[in-house]
Design an enzyme around this catalytic site. Structure first.
Site, mmCIF file in Angstrom:
data_model
loop_
_atom_site.group_PDB
_atom_site.id
_atom_site.type_symbol
_atom_site.label_atom_id
_atom_site.label_comp_id
_atom_site.label_asym_id
_atom_site.label_seq_id
_atom_site.Cartn_x
_atom_site.Cartn_y
_atom_site.Cartn_z
ATOM 1 N N HIS A 101 48.015 143.621 86.617
ATOM 2 C CA HIS A 101 46.795 144.112 85.974
ATOM 3 C C HIS A 101 45.754 144.286 87.066
ATOM 4 O O HIS A 101 45.784 143.587 88.091
ATOM 5 C CB HIS A 101 46.253 143.099 84.963
ATOM 6 C CG HIS A 101 47.182 142.729 83.855
ATOM 7 N ND1 HIS A 101 48.167 141.781 83.999
ATOM 8 C CD2 HIS A 101 47.252 143.151 82.562
ATOM 9 C CE1 HIS A 101 48.819 141.645 82.862
ATOM 10 N NE2 HIS A 101 48.285 142.459 81.970
ATOM 11 N N ASP A 104 44.194 141.134 88.138
ATOM 12 C CA ASP A 104 45.049 140.174 88.836
ATOM 13 C C ASP A 104 44.850 140.276 90.341
ATOM 14 O O ASP A 104 44.764 139.262 91.032
ATOM 15 C CB ASP A 104 46.530 140.434 88.545
ATOM 16 C CG ASP A 104 46.896 140.277 87.087
ATOM 17 O OD1 ASP A 104 46.260 139.452 86.406
ATOM 18 O OD2 ASP A 104 47.814 140.974 86.636
ATOM 19 N N HIS A 271 57.900 139.035 72.627
ATOM 20 C CA HIS A 271 57.172 139.798 71.616
ATOM 21 C C HIS A 271 58.099 140.186 70.468
ATOM 22 O O HIS A 271 57.675 140.239 69.306
ATOM 23 C CB HIS A 271 56.558 141.050 72.230
ATOM 24 C CG HIS A 271 55.468 140.760 73.203
ATOM 25 N ND1 HIS A 271 54.805 141.750 73.897
ATOM 26 C CD2 HIS A 271 54.911 139.599 73.606
ATOM 27 C CE1 HIS A 271 53.889 141.206 74.680
ATOM 28 N NE2 HIS A 271 53.944 139.903 74.524
ATOM 29 N N ASP A 309 56.433 132.767 76.983
ATOM 30 C CA ASP A 309 56.758 133.459 78.245
ATOM 31 C C ASP A 309 57.602 132.609 79.186
ATOM 32 O O ASP A 309 57.273 132.437 80.368
ATOM 33 C CB ASP A 309 55.470 133.892 78.956
ATOM 34 C CG ASP A 309 54.812 135.095 78.317
ATOM 35 O OD1 ASP A 309 55.494 135.806 77.568
ATOM 36 O OD2 ASP A 309 53.616 135.319 78.552
ATOM 37 N N ASP A 339 57.951 138.834 83.179
ATOM 38 C CA ASP A 339 56.706 138.410 82.548
ATOM 39 C C ASP A 339 56.917 136.976 82.066
ATOM 40 O O ASP A 339 56.923 136.689 80.876
ATOM 41 C CB ASP A 339 56.366 139.349 81.386
ATOM 42 C CG ASP A 339 55.000 139.055 80.784
ATOM 43 O OD1 ASP A 339 54.257 138.241 81.364
ATOM 44 O OD2 ASP A 339 54.689 139.625 79.724
#
Length: 440
Positions: A101, A104, A271, A309, A339
């Site tokens: 990101h 990050d 997810h 995660d 991830d």
């Protein structure tokens, strides 16, 4: 150039008989299968946020992680240190890609202008480091969820000013992703959803989300970014309901707004289970719609209702995941991005290596089992036979559109009660066990 992970050399393949925890047991990056190396098949990537940013904090306690860059207080020096650590980490693990990101790689300053200046400096550092490394950028994205300004969402916020700020941030994130030759750009709607419908104009929010994505498509064309756009489905947490709930929801949304040709999906295992689906289900939905772009590789704890995660170690899941990838023709621009974060009690730097080695071995093993299954046509042969009634007679007339309800009624009156055959689920599961156990 500083060495951040001292005492750890390049991780090598030593085979399943090795008892060295800092060695690959199943992942041999140079092993060739069907004309491609395992490294090319699996396209592993390091997640910048979990690997270098996560500190092991949770709602009940502060971070526990010990990291080699602890004590660096200046934000730019810290950002530069993590750049060096990233390339060292990827090179020691022989991981070809990383993902980030925008926030990050560089923290926010007081203004967007100053924040962008920081980003530019760090991007220059990354570009310079890339000159002496084979490590590349798999994908970039923008963090549109951490800052309090996004409490009501980003592109789906009730504030037009927040929508504009999010657009400005994505504009910059797209630019730096292009500058670093990123192969994809991901949209993850961290807070694109609602807590209650009592204060939500759902139609406007969905329309605005589509407008936002359309603007991104237009700007990518304007700057010549030819990477793949990806959307990452997630059902909940942090919001009660997110608009990118699962693969089917995202695909329906894209088709409704005429955006389907511009986007593929980045499927995450954790997810999928949060949406009450299996990982394979989400990958299958993406695959059969020609929308499987990339994977966020992790796993969740099925006894916990949030996004844990964890590093993927379940060989059944990795096998069935790679089955879908192989059936889709393999990765194009996508890959397997970890991830994943080490557990709060796994606080030492070497635990980062143990976690990635475990995940890489699990997916390498899963790939080889899946490759055998696909090559032998085990399930495809069974499925083809199971649905063979649609290849002839009345079934062929149905799929060809030659009959309607009246003709089907006449057929049923003439032929009587249908004859069925077993689905053989237990047998097929037993075959999967056999392949997992016997694959070398």
């Amino acid at each position: 150039m500083s060495e951040y992970f001292k005492g750890i050399g390049k991780i090598k393949y030593e085979g399943p008989q090795s008892d060295n925890p800092l060695a690959f047991k199943y992942y041999n990056p140079e092993e060739v299968i069907d004309g491609k190396t395992m490294k090319e098949h699996l396209r592993f990537a390091v997640a910048y946020w979990h690997t270098y940013q996560a500190r092991g904090a949770d709602p009940f306690g502060v971070g526990t992680a010990i990291r080699p860059w602890d004590g660096v207080s200046d934000p730019m020096d810290l950002a530069y240190a993590k750049v060096e650590a990233n390339f060292e980490f990827c090179e020691k693990l022989d991981i070809p890609f990383f993902c980030f990101h925008d926030r990050d790689i560089s923290s926010e300053a007081d203004t967007l202008s100053e924040t962008n200046k920081r980003l530019d400096k760090v991007v220059e550092k990354i570009k310079d480091r890339m000159k002496s490394s084979d490590v590349k950028l798999l994908w970039g994205t923008a963090n549109l969820f951490s800052n309090p300004r996004f409490m009501h969402g980003a592109s789906t916020s009730c504030s037009a000013d927040v929508f504009a700020y999010a657009a400005a941030q994505v504009k910059k994130a797209l630019e730096i992703t292009k500058e670093l030759n990123g192969q994809n750009y991901v949209f993850w709607g961290g807070r694109e959803g609602y807590e209650t419908l009592l204060n939500t104009d759902m139609k406007l929010e969905l329309d605005n989300l589509a407008r936002f994505l359309s603007m991104a498509v237009d700007y990518a064309k304007e700057i010549g970014f030819d990477g793949q756009f990806l959307i990452e489905p997630k059902p909940k947490e942090p919001t009660k309901h997110q608009y990118d709930f699962d693969a089917a929801t995202v695909l329906g949304f894209l088709k409704n707004y005429g955006l389907e040709k511009y986007f593929k999906l980045n499927i995450e295992a954790n997810h999928a289970t949060l949406a009450q689906h299996t990982f394979q289900h989400e990958l299958r939905v993406a695959r059969i719609n020609n929308a499987l772009g990339s994977i966020d590789a992790n796993q969740g704890d099925l006894l916990l209702g949030w996004d844990t995660d964890q590093f993927p170690t379940n060989i059944y899941d990795t096998t069935l995941a790679m089955y879908e990838v192989i059936m889709a023709g393999g990765f194009d621009k996508g890959g397997l991005n970890f991830d994943s974060k080490v557990r709060r009690a796994s606080f030492e730097p070497e635990d980062l290596f143990y976690g990635h080695i475990a995940g890489m071995d699990a997916f390498a093993r899963g790939f080889k089992v899946a490759h055998r299954l696909v090559k032998d046509g085990v399930y495809e042969k069974f499925i083809k036979e199971r649905y063979s009634s649609f290849e002839k007679g009345i079934g062929l007339d149905i799929v060809s559109g030659k009959v309607g309800f009246k003709e089907l009624e006449a057929y049923t009156l003439q032929n009587g009660e249908p004859r069925l055959s077993s689905g053989r689920q237990e047998m097929l599961e037993s075959i999967l066990n056999q392949y997992i156990i016997e694959t070398k």
